[in-house]
Design a protein around this motif. Sequence first.
Motif, PDB file in Angstrom:
ATOM      1  N   LYS A   1      -0.342 -11.127 -11.061  1.00  0.00           N
ATOM      2  CA  LYS A   1      -0.712 -11.885  -9.700  1.00  0.00           C
ATOM      3  C   LYS A   1       0.781 -11.658  -9.033  1.00  0.00           C
ATOM      4  O   LYS A   1       0.837 -10.948  -8.161  1.00  0.00           O
ATOM      5  CB  LYS A   1      -1.642 -12.245  -9.316  1.00  0.00           C
TER       6      LYS A   1
ATOM      7  N   ILE B   1       3.013  -8.640  -9.448  1.00  0.00           N
ATOM      8  CA  ILE B   1       2.332  -7.438  -7.958  1.00  0.00           C
ATOM      9  C   ILE B   1       3.220  -8.691  -6.647  1.00  0.00           C
ATOM     10  O   ILE B   1       3.704  -7.028  -5.655  1.00  0.00           O
ATOM     11  CB  ILE B   1       0.640  -7.531  -7.821  1.00  0.00           C
TER      12      ILE B   1
ATOM     13  N   PHE C   1       1.584  -8.611   0.581  1.00  0.00           N
ATOM     14  CA  PHE C   1       0.562  -8.405   0.142  1.00  0.00           C
ATOM     15  C   PHE C   1      -0.356  -9.099   0.785  1.00  0.00           C
ATOM     16  O   PHE C   1      -0.937 -10.072   1.018  1.00  0.00           O
ATOM     17  CB  PHE C   1       0.779  -9.013  -1.626  1.00  0.00           C
TER      18      PHE C   1
ATOM     19  N   TYR D   1      -9.782  -4.746  -3.873  1.00  0.00           N
ATOM     20  CA  TYR D   1      -9.066  -3.502  -4.120  1.00  0.00           C
ATOM     21  C   TYR D   1     -10.210  -3.260  -5.583  1.00  0.00           C
ATOM     22  O   TYR D   1     -10.090  -4.565  -6.365  1.00  0.00           O
ATOM     23  CB  TYR D   1      -7.868  -3.980  -5.456  1.00  0.00           C
TER      24      TYR D   1
ATOM     25  N   GLU E   1       0.048   0.910  -0.731  1.00  0.00           N
ATOM     26  CA  GLU E   1      -0.789  -0.830  -1.420  1.00  0.00           C
ATOM     27  C   GLU E   1      -1.402  -0.477  -2.858  1.00  0.00           C
ATOM     28  O   GLU E   1      -1.231  -1.152  -4.106  1.00  0.00           O
ATOM     29  CB  GLU E   1      -1.502  -1.066  -0.447  1.00  0.00           C
ATOM     30  N   ASN E   2      -2.118   0.289  -3.245  1.00  0.00           N
ATOM     31  CA  ASN E   2      -2.952   0.796  -4.356  1.00  0.00           C
ATOM     32  C   ASN E   2      -1.963   1.420  -5.258  1.00  0.00           C
ATOM     33  O   ASN E   2      -1.697   1.333  -6.304  1.00  0.00           O
ATOM     34  CB  ASN E   2      -3.199   2.301  -4.143  1.00  0.00           C
TER      35      ASN E   2
ATOM     36  N   ILE F   1       0.152  -1.543  -6.728  1.00  0.00           N
ATOM     37  CA  ILE F   1      -0.389  -2.576  -7.468  1.00  0.00           C
ATOM     38  C   ILE F   1      -0.573  -1.768  -9.294  1.00  0.00           C
ATOM     39  O   ILE F   1      -0.342  -2.097 -10.103  1.00  0.00           O
ATOM     40  CB  ILE F   1      -2.250  -2.659  -7.134  1.00  0.00           C
TER      41      ILE F   1
END
Length: 394
Positions: A196, A199, A210, A216, A236-237, A240
């Motif tokens: 995390k 990310i 973020f 998600y 964003e996808n 990640i």
Amino acid sequence: MKIGSFRFRDLTERTFTNSEKQNSSRVCDTARFSKTAPCISYPTVNIPQEKLQQDIERYTEELKNDTEFVNSNYRFWNANSTCRKLVTSIIMADEGLQEEIAKSIWEGNKKANENRKENPERLLYVPPDYHDYNIKGMLMAGGADARDVLGQYSAVLVKRAQTTGLTDLERLVDSNAEQTERGKRGTFDQRLEPVKENIEKAFQETGMEFDTSKSYEFHLDTSKFHISVSGGTERENEIIEQVINRDHYTGRNLFQTLSALVGHRTDDLKYNPWMADKIQIQKDEMIAQYGIADVPAEYQERIKKLLPAFEWHRADQNLKQKFGFGIDQLSYNRTEGKLVGKTPEQTAAIEAAGHEFMKLSGYHIIGLLDRYQDTPVFSETLFTLENGKFHALY
């Protein structure tokens, strides 16, 4: 100077008169290597509890302000003088902890002596009862005695990390114990804290924030061991996905994610059924205290195969990259304990590489043969990230 006069803050030295140095050295050597010799006579330590608590608070504050130590992944009492003083004060102030350490030293020395039966001169002194150890006196003595105690403190923390859990202060002074706790007691979200953080860092590096309010979903394609992400914007996808599939020396996020899926505890600290047999310390007590989660049998069978399948996939990719053929092009001769190719060309390539082939791929593949069954398929959403928290689904 009397034998009880020591400098408390210097944890690696003990102050003696000349005659005391000679006598104590002789007795220490005898006590360490003789099974029957009495322990050295350590002084009685009477430091007021209030003073110890003040020291603990002061050293804790100093340590928290040491950003280099706090941010290090290798926090340890022997790596920092303030941490060493703090740990010493913690032990001095806690009789229950002193007993745990004494028992750990006692059991460790007994076990060591079992392996030294053929060398009587190397036997360690073991008193009739672990209560005979003067832990405070050993700390005040400094040198090897203090290091023995501090080393056993680390062992006690690792045990606590696997059973009752650690306090914030214990996590601060020992990163190894903290990592052990995350691995043995961590929920899915706790075990993925490092992922995390990576990310969040990746978003910052791209000038984006973020959004933890979003949800998600994560799917795993085990044919190529790739995790896909949905729920955010395309960008964003993508960010990640790039982070969570990273699996090389700069960050093994994919391996950490798959390991967390297999090894995590539930949010109420129940053990997942496939992990219950792997409990190494106080198994019956831990199961009685925390219980075992109710998970569908079909999912259990698939998740148990996940990590061996991942290792098999990586070994196959590594073999193809280095030698031009995959595991399916190999045969294992169990009688001779060797791998051979299914074609003369492949066998020739293996023989030409010699030990290098076995070192780079062969031994790992042979080790997987008994663990790898097949590659499980997960068509459903495997886990989610909602409100900044990871959740495993089953």
